[in-house]
Each structure stands twice: as structure tokens, then as C-alpha cells.
Design an enzyme around this catalytic site. Structure first.
Site, PDB file in Angstrom:
ATOM      1  N   HIS A   1      -9.468  34.368  -8.430  1.00  7.87           N
ATOM      2  CA  HIS A   1     -10.729  33.738  -8.047  1.00  7.87           C
ATOM      3  C   HIS A   1     -11.525  33.406  -9.303  1.00  7.87           C
ATOM      4  CE1 HIS A   1     -14.411  32.906  -5.827  1.00  7.87           C
ATOM      5  NE2 HIS A   1     -15.054  33.641  -6.730  1.00  7.87           N
TER       6      HIS A   1
ATOM      7  N   ALA B   1       0.827  -1.211   0.000  1.00  8.60           N
ATOM      8  CA  ALA B   1       0.000   0.000   0.000  1.00  8.60           C
ATOM      9  C   ALA B   1       0.854   1.250   0.000  1.00  8.60           C
ATOM     10  CB  ALA B   1      -0.932  -0.008   1.212  1.00  8.60           C
TER      11      ALA B   1
ATOM     12  N   GLU C   1      -1.352   3.839  -6.787  1.00  9.15           N
ATOM     13  CA  GLU C   1      -1.578   4.402  -8.118  1.00  9.15           C
ATOM     14  C   GLU C   1      -2.063   3.330  -9.095  1.00  9.15           C
ATOM     15  OE1 GLU C   1       1.806   7.964  -7.919  1.00  9.15           O
ATOM     16  OE2 GLU C   1       1.937   6.414  -9.462  1.00  9.15           O
TER      17      GLU C   1
ATOM     18  N   GLY D   1       1.622   0.845  -5.405  1.00  8.81           N
ATOM     19  CA  GLY D   1       0.434   0.006  -5.277  1.00  8.81           C
ATOM     20  C   GLY D   1      -0.850   0.800  -5.335  1.00  8.81           C
TER      21      GLY D   1
ATOM     22  N   GLY E   1       7.931  -2.886  -1.887  1.00 15.59           N
ATOM     23  CA  GLY E   1       9.104  -2.058  -1.644  1.00 15.59           C
ATOM     24  C   GLY E   1      10.107  -2.176  -2.777  1.00 15.59           C
TER      25      GLY E   1
END
Length: 444
Positions: A427, A168, A174, A172, A254
Site C-alpha cells: 500500500h 478503430a 494507439e 488505429g 486490418g
């Protein structure tokens, strides 16, 4: 001599060759390293399609009802086409610069002497840029199965109806969310109690909520104990007794350094206990004349860091005062919502003994987010109350990977939060909320 053609090695090789030096690059795999071949380039091309599909479905809350039909083979053919085009660009760049490329696995045979294939070369300057690769667990039943890593993920030609993701971290998340948005039933197996565990807890909570809205099933606090593969189906046995089945298994637990084949001891180069190359602040290894850059040297594993390592090292070799830590670090996670990060979190700053504080503005209070239906997420800024300087920012929301550069530039300039507070942003935009975030400090 440069070993590895990643995002630091390629420009360094091209620059030196154009200056008239004899330059050799050893590359055992595809030119361009992980970024171009199985990292940034294909993953972001893939996510362009995935998030396009996801955003289309989410327009229901705006009163727009759509039916999304995904042509997965076309999606992946486009991804591979972009990857191949970028790869060819690296070929042309090195060739036009006059760099000699040796397509072979390199290993040291003596001090600053490398052998690759039937070629042996000695050079006064050697740069190691070999990167990292997927860390694969010693999981019973996994070996010999057609499991996926980010290395072979982009070779998919058919959409798996069910996907299991082991891990996670950002890769993973993405790729898992990407396949979910393209139509896979997706399960994330999380060893800890939250996704993206290295980030702040509310980042994890926000992404978990977004994933649930995408129909992704999250399994927290469990380990995978064994894998079975039969009749093209993976069965994953978990530590809580559950079993999950999928047509594809993505293993992303990893990364490990690509140093095992280098035989660095032959040149007096030391590795740490995890196999990363030991370097000092000027990228120098324990062997005179040998340097290492990028994630093989345990630098942060981002393309922009490796590229800046090339600039740093080139400057150092010219006698300039640069070091491996001399730039503000920013990065992003390309989930939806995105995570844009720069500098320190509040906890990191306080652990360093700094008198720090933070302010937070929810996306649900930002006009543009309300108007566009992007109310999940928040903006956070961390400041040093002694100096008023900005120490870091965490932005979770729509396209925050772009917005975080505002903070990165302010921090690189050593600016205070008052400069942001005094700015008048347009804005209605997402960027308009950044001065509003700073004004929370005035109100307090």
C-alpha cells in the site's frame, strides 16, 4: 532455411547456426520484421512522447498548470533512431552467429526449394516467418494518394494539423491518440458502434471517454465511401453524407498475410481462404519438412507469441511435447488508459460451457488511482466456480500492461483466486487492488 526475419525467425536462425548448422535467411525488406521496423519498437517510442505530453496536460486536475510545446521533428527523429539501432542489432546477431542472409524476395520453385534473386536453395528444414502487412481497402480515390499505414507512419517529419483515422483497432487507437496528444486535430472513423470492437463493451466505453477527454472526435456507424486528395488535403466522404478533411489519412482497417509472393503451391503448402498458411498443432504445414510460425500462420499477431513460437518449434523439432496453444495468452493495448488482457472474458468462458463468473473493481475505488488522478477504468477477473481457477482478466487503467502479468503467472501456474486473495500487496499501489478484487468473491 528461414523465410522472413521476424521475432521468431531471427532467434531460430541464430540458435541453429551457433549449433553448427548451415542456415540461410531470406528477407525482402528490413531485418527484424514488423516489430522492430514499423510495429512495437517505433510505436512505443512514439507513444512515450505522446503520452508524456498527454500526462503533462492532465496535471491540471492536480493543480499543476503547464504549457506543452511539442518538437515533433525531434520526437520522430528519436523514434527512427531507436528503430535503426534495434535493426542494426539484428544484423549483428545474425552475422555473429554465422547466418547467411539473402536480401531478396523468396518464392518456392519446388518442394522445399526456394529462389530469391539469383540464388536457389533446397533445404530439409524450411520455416516460414513472413508475417502480415496492412490491409488496404478498395476505396475509390485512395490509390495513388500519400495515405499512411503503420508501415510509413514513422517516416513523418511534420505534425499533421488534422488527422483522419480509418479503423478503430489497436493500431488505429494507439497512433490516433498519439498524434492527438502531440497536437493533431484527430477524427476516428469507426464502421461499428464502438472502438476496439473485439473487446468487452465497457473496455470500448472507457476508451471512448478517454479519447473524448483528449479532444478526439469519434464517428460511429459510418463507412468511408470515397477519398479525394487535392492541394495536400484529404477529403473523406462518409456513408452518412458527411465529409471530413485532413492533412493526413491513416488507414488501419486490418492485416493480411505476407504469402502472396511465396508461390507455396510449388512445395505443396496449402493456404486457407484468406491466404494464411495452414498448420497443425506442431506448426507443420501440408508439406513435409516445412513449418510456419507467427501471424503468417494465423497465430495471434503479437511479438511475444511469435517469439514463443520459435521456442515451441525448436522444442518440437527436438522431440519435446509442445504445441501452438500451450501457453496462457496475454496482450495489451498501449492507449491511455492502457488495456491489459489475459485469458478468457466471461462471455468466452460461458460460450465454452464453463460455470464462470466475474468480479469488477472500478479504478475510482482504488486509493492510488484517486491520489494520482487516474480514476478512469476498472479491473475485472473471471473465475471457474467449479475449480476456483482464474480464467482471465481485463484491466483498464494506468500501466495495466504491467499489472496483467500477475494474472498471467497465476494462470500459468494453475492457481486459484484464493491465492491472490490471500496475498498482501504493498500500500498504496495499483497492484494492491488485485487482492482487493479477489476479495469481492469472499464478500459475495
Amino acid at each position: 532455411m528461414i523465410i522472413g526475419s521476424g521475432q521468431g525467425g531471427v532467434p531460430l536462425a541464430a540458435d541453429y547456426a551457433k549449433e553448427g548448422r548451415k542456415v540461410v535467411v531470406f528477407e525482402r525488406d528490413a531485418l527484424g520484421g514488423s516489430c522492430i521496423n514499423y510495429g512495437c519498437t517505433p510505436s512505443k517510442a512514439f507513444l512515450a512522447a505522446a503520452h508524456g505530453a498527454g500526462r503533462a496536460r492532465q496535471t491540471e486536475k492536480l493543480g499543476i498548470h503547464t504549457q506543452v510545446n511539442v518538437d515533433f521533428p525531434a520526437v520522430m527523429e528519436r523514434v527512427r533512431g531507436i528503430r535503426d539501432r534495434f535493426n542494426q542489432g539484428v544484423h549483428k546477431r545474425l552475422e555473429s552467429a554465422g547466418v547467411r542472409v539473402i536480401c531478396a524476395e523468396a518464392s518456392f520453385v519446388d518442394e522445399r526449394t526456394v529462389k530469391g534473386g539469383d540464388v536457389t536453395i533446397q533445404a530439409p528444414l524450411v520455416v516460414i516467418n513472413t508475417g502480415t502487412s496492412s490491409l488496404v481497402p478498395d476505396l475509390p480515390g485512395l490509390a495513388g494518394t500519400p495515405y499512411l499505414t503503420n508501415r510509413n507512419f514513422f517516416d513523418l517529419k511534420t505534425l499533421p494539423s488534422r488527422l483522419l483515422v480509418l479503423g478503430a483497432g489497436y493500431i488505429g487507437l494507439e497512433l490516433g491518440q498519439g498524434l492527438a496528444r502531440l497536437g493533431s486535430e484527430t477524427h476516428l472513423i469507426v464502421r461499428g458502434d464502438r472502438v476496439l470492437g473485439q473487446e468487452e463493451s465497457d473496455v470500448s466505453e472507457t476508451l471512448a471517454e478517454a479519447f473524448k477527454q483528449d479532444g478526439i472526435q469519434l464517428h460511429f456507424g459510418v463507412n468511408a465511401e470515397r477519398v479525394a486528395y487535392e492541394n495536400n488535403v484529404f477529403t473523406l466522404s462518409l456513408s452518412n453524407g458527411d465529409q471530413l478533411q485532413g492533412d493526413a489519412l491513416l488507414v488501419v482497417i486490418g492485416r493480411k498475410p505476407n504469402t502472396g509472393a511465396l508461390n507455396v503451391a510449388a512445395s505443396g503448402i496449402e493456404l486457407d481462404d484468406k491466404g494464411f498458411i495452414k498448420i497443425d498443432d506442431q506448426f507443420h504445414t501440408t508439406c513435409s519438412g516445412v513449418y510456419a510460425i507467427g501471424d503468417a500462420a494465423k497465430q495471434p499477431a503479437f511479438t511475444h507469441v511469435s517469439w514463443e513460437d520459435y521456442r515451441r518449434l525448436k522444442a518440437i523439432l527436438k522431440g519435446e511435447q509442445r504445441n501452438r496453444h500451450d501457453r496462457v495468452l496475454g496482450y495489451a493495448v498501449y492507449t491511455e488508459p492502457q488495456v491489459g488482457r489475459v485469458g478468457m472474458t466471461l462471455e468466452q468462458a460461458q460460450k465454452k460451457g464453463m460455470n464462470a463468473r466475474s468480479v469488477v473493481l472500478p479504478m475510482s475505488q482504488i486509493a492510488r488511482a484517486i491520489e494520482w488522478g487516474h480514476e478512469l477504468g476498472f479491473y475485472r477477473m473471471v473465475i471457474d466456480t467449479d475449480t476456483d481457477k482464474i480464467l482471465g482478466a481485463t484491466l483498464v487503467g494506468y500501466e495495466t500492461a504491467e499489472l496483467v502479468h500477475v494474472f498471467l503467472s497465476l494462470m500459468e501456474a494453475g492457481a486459484t483466486w484464493q491465492l491472490l486473495e490471500q496475498s498482501v500487496h504493498i500500500h498504496p499501489t495499483y497492484g494492491e487492488a488485485l487482492p482487493s478484487l479477489a476479495r469481492l468473491l469472499v464478500e459475495d
